[in-house]
Motif scaffolding. Structure first.
Motif, short mmCIF file in Angstrom:
data_model
loop_
_atom_site.label_atom_id
_atom_site.label_comp_id
_atom_site.label_asym_id
_atom_site.label_seq_id
_atom_site.Cartn_x
_atom_site.Cartn_y
_atom_site.Cartn_z
N ARG A 74 4.25 10.14 5.19
CA ARG A 74 3.67 11.05 4.52
C ARG A 74 3.94 12.30 4.64
O ARG A 74 4.35 13.24 3.83
N ALA A 85 -7.02 4.29 -12.96
CA ALA A 85 -6.26 2.74 -12.23
C ALA A 85 -7.04 1.54 -12.26
O ALA A 85 -7.08 0.54 -12.32
N ALA A 93 4.53 4.43 -10.87
CA ALA A 93 4.81 6.72 -12.34
C ALA A 93 3.81 6.37 -12.85
O ALA A 93 3.82 7.43 -13.46
N PRO A 139 0.59 -1.40 -0.22
CA PRO A 139 -0.20 -0.13 -0.13
C PRO A 139 0.54 1.32 0.04
O PRO A 139 1.63 1.02 -0.11
N ALA A 140 0.06 2.25 0.25
CA ALA A 140 0.67 3.69 0.25
C ALA A 140 2.28 3.76 1.09
O ALA A 140 1.13 3.31 1.96
N ARG A 160 0.23 6.82 -12.41
CA ARG A 160 0.16 8.82 -12.39
C ARG A 160 0.34 9.25 -13.40
O ARG A 160 -0.23 10.48 -13.47
N ASP A 177 -8.05 0.46 -4.03
CA ASP A 177 -6.83 0.00 -4.90
C ASP A 177 -8.05 -1.90 -4.93
O ASP A 177 -7.68 -3.09 -5.36
N ARG A 188 3.33 13.95 -8.61
CA ARG A 188 3.23 14.17 -7.18
C ARG A 188 2.44 14.21 -6.45
O ARG A 188 2.24 14.41 -5.41
N ASP A 207 -0.16 -5.09 -8.29
CA ASP A 207 -0.07 -6.42 -8.42
C ASP A 207 0.73 -7.38 -9.18
O ASP A 207 0.33 -8.05 -9.60
N GLU A 234 7.92 -2.51 -8.70
CA GLU A 234 6.82 -2.57 -7.83
C GLU A 234 6.09 -1.85 -8.13
O GLU A 234 5.30 -1.02 -8.86
N GLY A 235 4.72 -2.46 -6.82
CA GLY A 235 3.41 -1.75 -7.96
C GLY A 235 2.02 -2.31 -7.14
O GLY A 235 2.62 -2.42 -5.01
N ARG A 274 -11.77 -3.21 -6.25
CA ARG A 274 -11.79 -2.19 -8.07
C ARG A 274 -11.64 -4.55 -8.35
O ARG A 274 -11.21 -5.16 -7.72
N VAL A 302 -5.47 9.05 -9.23
CA VAL A 302 -5.09 7.84 -10.20
C VAL A 302 -5.94 6.51 -9.37
O VAL A 302 -5.80 6.13 -10.59
N SER A 303 -6.71 6.68 -8.41
CA SER A 303 -6.76 5.05 -8.25
C SER A 303 -8.30 5.09 -9.23
O SER A 303 -8.23 3.38 -10.15
N LYS A 318 7.80 1.50 -0.57
CA LYS A 318 8.28 0.64 -1.50
C LYS A 318 9.21 1.18 -2.45
O LYS A 318 10.01 0.48 -3.39
O1 CDP Z 1 3.46 5.97 -4.46
P1 CDP Z 1 2.87 5.70 -4.01
O2 CDP Z 1 2.25 4.50 -2.39
O3 CDP Z 1 1.25 6.58 -2.90
O4 CDP Z 1 1.47 5.23 -4.68
P2 CDP Z 1 2.12 4.78 -6.63
O5 CDP Z 1 2.87 3.45 -5.99
O6 CDP Z 1 2.67 6.27 -7.60
O7 CDP Z 1 0.84 4.29 -6.98
C1 CDP Z 1 -0.01 4.99 -6.82
C2 CDP Z 1 -1.55 4.58 -7.46
O8 CDP Z 1 -1.78 4.06 -8.70
C3 CDP Z 1 -2.30 3.37 -6.22
O9 CDP Z 1 -2.73 3.78 -5.27
C4 CDP Z 1 -3.07 2.57 -7.35
O10 CDP Z 1 -4.44 3.04 -7.40
C5 CDP Z 1 -2.21 2.83 -9.25
N1 CDP Z 1 -0.90 1.35 -9.56
C6 CDP Z 1 -2.58 0.64 -9.73
O11 CDP Z 1 -3.32 0.11 -9.89
N2 CDP Z 1 -0.71 -0.89 -9.96
C7 CDP Z 1 -0.49 -0.43 -9.91
N3 CDP Z 1 0.82 -1.93 -9.77
C8 CDP Z 1 0.62 0.76 -9.52
C9 CDP Z 1 -0.25 1.19 -8.86
#
Ligand code: CDP
Ligand code: CDP
Length: 229
Positions: free
Chosen positions: A159, A105, A37, A12-13, A40, A187, A93, A133, A130-131, A190, A101-102, A17
């Motif tokens: 944060r 996504a 990224a 998670p955020a 985003r 996230d 950012r 999924d 990293e992500g 969905r 973004v969610s 990661k």
């Molecule tokens: O850095 P932070 O944890 O805030 O978020 P991020 O890794 O930049 O990802 C932003 C958003 O993109 C996530 O809250 C998801 O909605 C989406 N995301 C996703 O759906 N699948 C991924 N593999 C990565 C990000």
């Protein structure tokens, strides 16, 4: 080098990661791939073009025009992000992108476009991605999968500290906590490739670990699977 395999890190955020994956990638000689990224960048593009985010056809059509390029050579900096040759590293950012973004996504057509590019980048192995999924959907065959967590309070605190350091003092800890919880929930809920722990992922809770401890742990786990790394 295919033998170097794939390191998949989901969480998670604010779990750490980005910080941890880019350093682990550097130590292991892997290419760092920040998939967040990419979502985003796609979101920034839609906002920039005033696309109605509830119109999936329009969003997918817009995102299909995005040529996203990531440069992740410096392990001490977030990836540099270019979209159709414009540097949008800082723009992705923004609060507005973070809040939208969610929603973008969650659209299956958007995910299809992003996942296709991510799989191409990982086709030869040697990637730390990293992500949300990666272990469940993008690279289910990854040799090492980490599920990085921390309590929502700890993540909001991290944060908040980051924003303080950047001199952005207008947002409160409570607002950040609320935002983080809302994004996690969106996230996870969905329908398309929801955020969850892969059955074969190793969970690492970072609440009481330093960044260096987390990197060491991941590098060690990876080397025990790929001793040549
Ligand atoms: O850095 P932070 O944890 O805030 O978020 P991020 O890794 O930049 O990802 C932003 C958003 O993109 C996530 O809250 C998801 O909605 C989406 N995301 C996703 O759906 N699948 C991924 N593999 C990565 C990000
Ligand atoms: O990418 P993600 O949203 O998962 O997290 P991040 O942006 O890499 O990390 C969020 C913040 O937590 C950064 O400011 C890190 O320095 C910090 N952090 C920490 O304090 N302790 C850890 N074990 C990991 C990260």
């Amino acid at each position: 080098d295919r033998r170097l395999g794939i390191l998949a890190i989901d969480g998670p955020a604010g779990a750490g990661k980005s910080t941890v994956t880019r350093q682990a990638a550097h130590a292991l000689g892997l290419q760092y791939l920040d998939t967040g990224a990419m979502y985003r960048a796609a979101t920034w593009w839609c906002l920039q073009h005033h696309i109605d985010l509830t119109d999936e056809v329009a969003v997918v059509e817009a995102v299909a025009q995005c040529r996203i390029r990531l440069d992740s050579r410096d392990p001490n900096q977030p990836s540099q992000v270019w979209l159709n040759d414009q540097d949008i590293t800082a723009a992705i950012r923004s609060l507005e992108v973070t809040q939208r973004v969610s929603q973008v996504a969650a659209l299956p057509g958007v995910r299809r476009l992003m996942v296709q590019q991510q799989r191409q980048m990982g086709a030869q192995g040697g990637v730390a991605a990293e992500g949300r999924d990666i272990g469940t959907h993008v690279f289910p065959e990854a040799g090492v999968k980490i599920f990085l967590t921390a309590s929502s309070q700890e993540r909001a605190k991290r944060r908040w500290q980051e924003l303080q350091e950047q001199g952005q003092q207008e947002i409160t800890y409570e607002d950040l906590l609320q935002q983080i919880i809302e994004r996690d929930t969106a996230d996870q809920q969905r329908a398309c490739a929801p955020f969850r722990k892969a059955a074969d992922a190793i969970e690492v809770c970072t609440d009481n670990l330093s960044i260096a401890d987390v990197i060491d742990k991941i590098v060690h786990l990876y080397r025990s699977r790929y001793p040549q790394a």
